[in-house]
Design a protein around this motif. Structure first.
Motif, mmCIF file in Angstrom:
data_model
loop_
_atom_site.group_PDB
_atom_site.id
_atom_site.type_symbol
_atom_site.label_atom_id
_atom_site.label_comp_id
_atom_site.label_asym_id
_atom_site.label_seq_id
_atom_site.Cartn_x
_atom_site.Cartn_y
_atom_site.Cartn_z
ATOM 1 N N SER A 193 29.701 27.093 10.875
ATOM 2 C CA SER A 193 28.726 26.201 11.116
ATOM 3 C C SER A 193 27.476 26.410 10.163
ATOM 4 O O SER A 193 26.868 25.651 9.763
ATOM 5 C CB SER A 193 28.266 26.183 12.305
ATOM 6 O OG SER A 193 27.611 27.372 12.992
ATOM 7 N N ARG A 194 27.455 27.458 9.455
ATOM 8 C CA ARG A 194 26.250 27.973 8.575
ATOM 9 C C ARG A 194 26.583 27.724 7.248
ATOM 10 O O ARG A 194 26.020 27.921 6.476
ATOM 11 C CB ARG A 194 26.017 29.536 8.841
ATOM 12 C CG ARG A 194 25.399 29.816 10.190
ATOM 13 C CD ARG A 194 25.282 31.241 10.555
ATOM 14 N NE ARG A 194 24.729 31.848 9.477
ATOM 15 C CZ ARG A 194 23.191 32.178 9.400
ATOM 16 N NH1 ARG A 194 22.663 31.598 10.504
ATOM 17 N NH2 ARG A 194 22.575 32.956 8.236
ATOM 18 N N TRP B 101 31.150 29.928 14.519
ATOM 19 C CA TRP B 101 29.674 30.102 14.198
ATOM 20 C C TRP B 101 29.390 30.279 12.745
ATOM 21 O O TRP B 101 28.449 29.701 12.178
ATOM 22 C CB TRP B 101 28.991 31.229 15.128
ATOM 23 C CG TRP B 101 27.830 31.763 14.813
ATOM 24 C CD1 TRP B 101 26.716 31.056 15.113
ATOM 25 C CD2 TRP B 101 27.137 32.726 13.773
ATOM 26 N NE1 TRP B 101 25.497 31.595 14.807
ATOM 27 C CE2 TRP B 101 25.792 32.834 13.819
ATOM 28 C CE3 TRP B 101 27.796 33.838 13.260
ATOM 29 C CZ2 TRP B 101 25.068 33.609 13.029
ATOM 30 C CZ3 TRP B 101 27.269 34.715 12.417
ATOM 31 C CH2 TRP B 101 25.755 34.389 12.327
ATOM 32 N N TRP B 102 30.179 31.136 12.145
ATOM 33 C CA TRP B 102 30.078 31.559 10.613
ATOM 34 C C TRP B 102 30.284 30.131 9.714
ATOM 35 O O TRP B 102 29.373 29.865 9.028
ATOM 36 C CB TRP B 102 31.119 32.370 10.163
ATOM 37 C CG TRP B 102 30.868 33.025 8.717
ATOM 38 C CD1 TRP B 102 31.507 32.975 7.691
ATOM 39 C CD2 TRP B 102 29.832 33.939 8.437
ATOM 40 N NE1 TRP B 102 30.953 33.602 6.643
ATOM 41 C CE2 TRP B 102 29.831 34.332 6.951
ATOM 42 C CE3 TRP B 102 28.669 34.379 8.905
ATOM 43 C CZ2 TRP B 102 29.091 34.903 6.470
ATOM 44 C CZ3 TRP B 102 27.578 35.151 8.281
ATOM 45 C CH2 TRP B 102 27.812 35.553 6.963
#
Length: 513
Positions: free
Chosen positions: A429-430, A426-427
């Motif tokens: 992806s940012r 998730w991290w």
């Protein structure tokens, strides 16, 4: 009348000439990069397979020559002073590997910086030995710390030789040195243990390994550092200190289990935990870490090609999952006979710890490709931020788990990466140009397969319990093999993943040109 343009250009200085030559070499390599990476992966994994065999032999033999207390004392020292190893390197080895260009002057400067840092930490650790002993309440740790302190200066001198070999994709050379060092040091340790050296055998083993790695890497790298001189170092330092910060935070999280057990439950309990860790997690780390040696230089060259980079990362996750993670499934299911055979019946209390550490290894391996992305894209600041979050989770889980003793610590160690690994994707992806959706889906398939492998191995162990450990283990491995084969034959998505990994093997062996 035309004039040769080269005659009107100012001459390139040495650094610019070296950079131009390196860019030309990298461009020439680009066409064969996939085959080079695949071959490098096979060579690296093969070398690590031999290292794991040596590691297992060492665990089996030394566990019968030394006591849990001997292992506990050495683990107490390394858990504290090991943090100095991070700042000795200062992240500069990875900085050198991932740099687009690296001049001779920069390489020389990095050598002296790492050597100086190693010497400084040798002096610091040597004189703080009484403090280490006071933390645990064991006076014998003073002399042990004095001896182990010299590992820092030896490793500092060898850091940039190793980085240079890695940068030049000389994976065969690295594999040979990486096998020779543990082989020689293991022989020395066994001889010392037979002579009754006790925990000193383990200290001598570490010193010997550091010496062999330094000599082997320096001789094969074939360059002698010149005196320090002016060169652009700012970008290397920025990358290095941010990575060192991440490694420092990660180190604290990775060693909170040993520190907690050592301070709360003593050297005997730490020795038991350490044997499970050495039997499983150390070889696992030896297999995972070299994949970064292959992935980092390759992904650094592909970072401007998003499609190629994503394809490489997804294939790499499948390779890790269908080999290492699948193998951990067998360990989860067959932890009992594995403990009995490799450590002996006097270490049977290690079984639940080994099983839980294998669970932790599954989730750590699933998150490992994230490290490749952080490093290849130079996202060391983002890696530090993510690491601080995951370490906080790990410390909380382990401290709460320690309420139930050493096994409770193992439960906390297993739970932490299960909670933290989805945060990595998730991290990313940012922060990075990476498609994390396929990574989540691929990880889900790997987890399902691993669960079935563990169930098959566990069921086989239960059914053959009356025939003893020497029957249980091979039957468990065979049962897991049957499950793996059925997944390949009956489930198209598993067949596609396994076929992709086999293509990597064919590329590495030159059979898919």
């Amino acid at each position: 009348m035309s004039t040769d343009p080269s005659l009107t250009q100012p001459p390139l200085d040495e650094a610019e000439a070296e950079a131009a030559a390196e860019r030309a070499a990298a461009q020439a390599q680009r066409g064969t990069l996939g085959r080079t990476a695949a071959r490098g992966a096979l060579i690296t994994v093969g070398g690590q397979g031999v290292k794991i065999l040596l590691q297992v032999v060492g665990v089996v033999v030394l566990a019968r020559l030394l006591t849990p207390g001997d292992y506990g004392l050495v683990a107490m020292v390394t858990a504290i002073i090991g943090v100095a190893e991070i700042f000795r390197d200062f992240g500069l080895s990875s900085a050198a590997v991932q740099a687009k260009t690296l001049s001779r002057a920069q390489r020389d400067n990095l050598f002296w910086i790492n050597t100086g840092a190693g010497l400084a930490f040798t002096v610091l650790v040597f004189f703080t030995a009484p403090l280490v002993a006071a933390v645990y309440g064991h006076e014998e740790l003073v002399g042990l710390t004095h001896v182990l302190a010299f590992v820092f200066v030896l490793n500092g001198m060898g850091t940039q030789y190793r980085a240079d070999l890695n940068r030049r994709l000389r994976f065969t050379t690295l594999a040979v040195v990486d096998v020779a060092a543990p082989a020689i040091s293991l022989v020395v340790a066994i001889v010392a243990a037979v002579q009754g050296a006790g925990y000193w055998a383990l200290a001598v083993q570490q010193l010997t390994m550091a010496v062999v790695l330094l000599v082997g890497n320096a001789v094969t790298a074939r360059w002698i550092p010149r005196l320090p001189r002016r060169a652009p170092m700012r970008d290397l330092f920025r990358f290095g200190w941010q990575l060192a910060g991440s490694l420092f935070v990660g180190y604290l999280g990775n060693n909170i289990d040993s520190l907690t057990i050592g301070t709360r439950f003593g050297s005997e309990a730490l020795g038991l935990y350490n044997r499970a860790f050495q039997l499983l997690m150390t070889p696992l780390g030896q297999l995972r870490a070299p994949t970064t040696k292959v992935a980092l230089p390759v992904l650094s060259r592909l970072r401007d090609d998003r499609a190629a980079s994503n394809a490489y990362i997804q294939r790499g996750q499948s390779a890790l999952g269908l080999t290492l993670v699948a193998g951990l499934g067998v360990v989860i299911g067959a932890a009992g006979p594995i403990t009995s055979i490799f450590l002996g019946r006097q270490w049977l209390s290690v079984e639940p710890i080994l099983r839980l550490l294998a669970v932790a290894g599954v989730f750590q391996s699933l998150a490992y490709v994230g490290l490749w992305i952080y490093l290849s894209h130079g996202l060391t600041k983002e890696l530090l931020q993510y690491t601080m979050i995951t370490v906080t989770i790990k410390i909380a889980c382990i401290l709460v788990g320690s309420t139930w003793g050493v096994t409770g610590v193992a439960w906390g160690y297993a739970l932490a990466p299960a909670l933290a690994w989805p945060l990595s994707f998730w991290w990313l992806s940012r922060k990075a140009p990476v498609d994390v959706g396929p990574l989540f889906v691929g990880a889900g398939r790997i987890l399902v397969l691993t669960a079935f492998l563990a169930a098959g191995a566990f069921g086989a162990c239960e059914l053959t319990a009356q025939w003893g450990r020497w029957v249980q283990l091979p039957v468990a491995v065979a049962a897991a093999g049957v499950v793996y084969a059925l997944a390949f034959l009956l489930v198209p998505m598993f067949r596609r993943d396994i076929t992709g990994v086999l293509q990597i093997v064919r590329k590495g062996t030159g059979k898919n040109r």
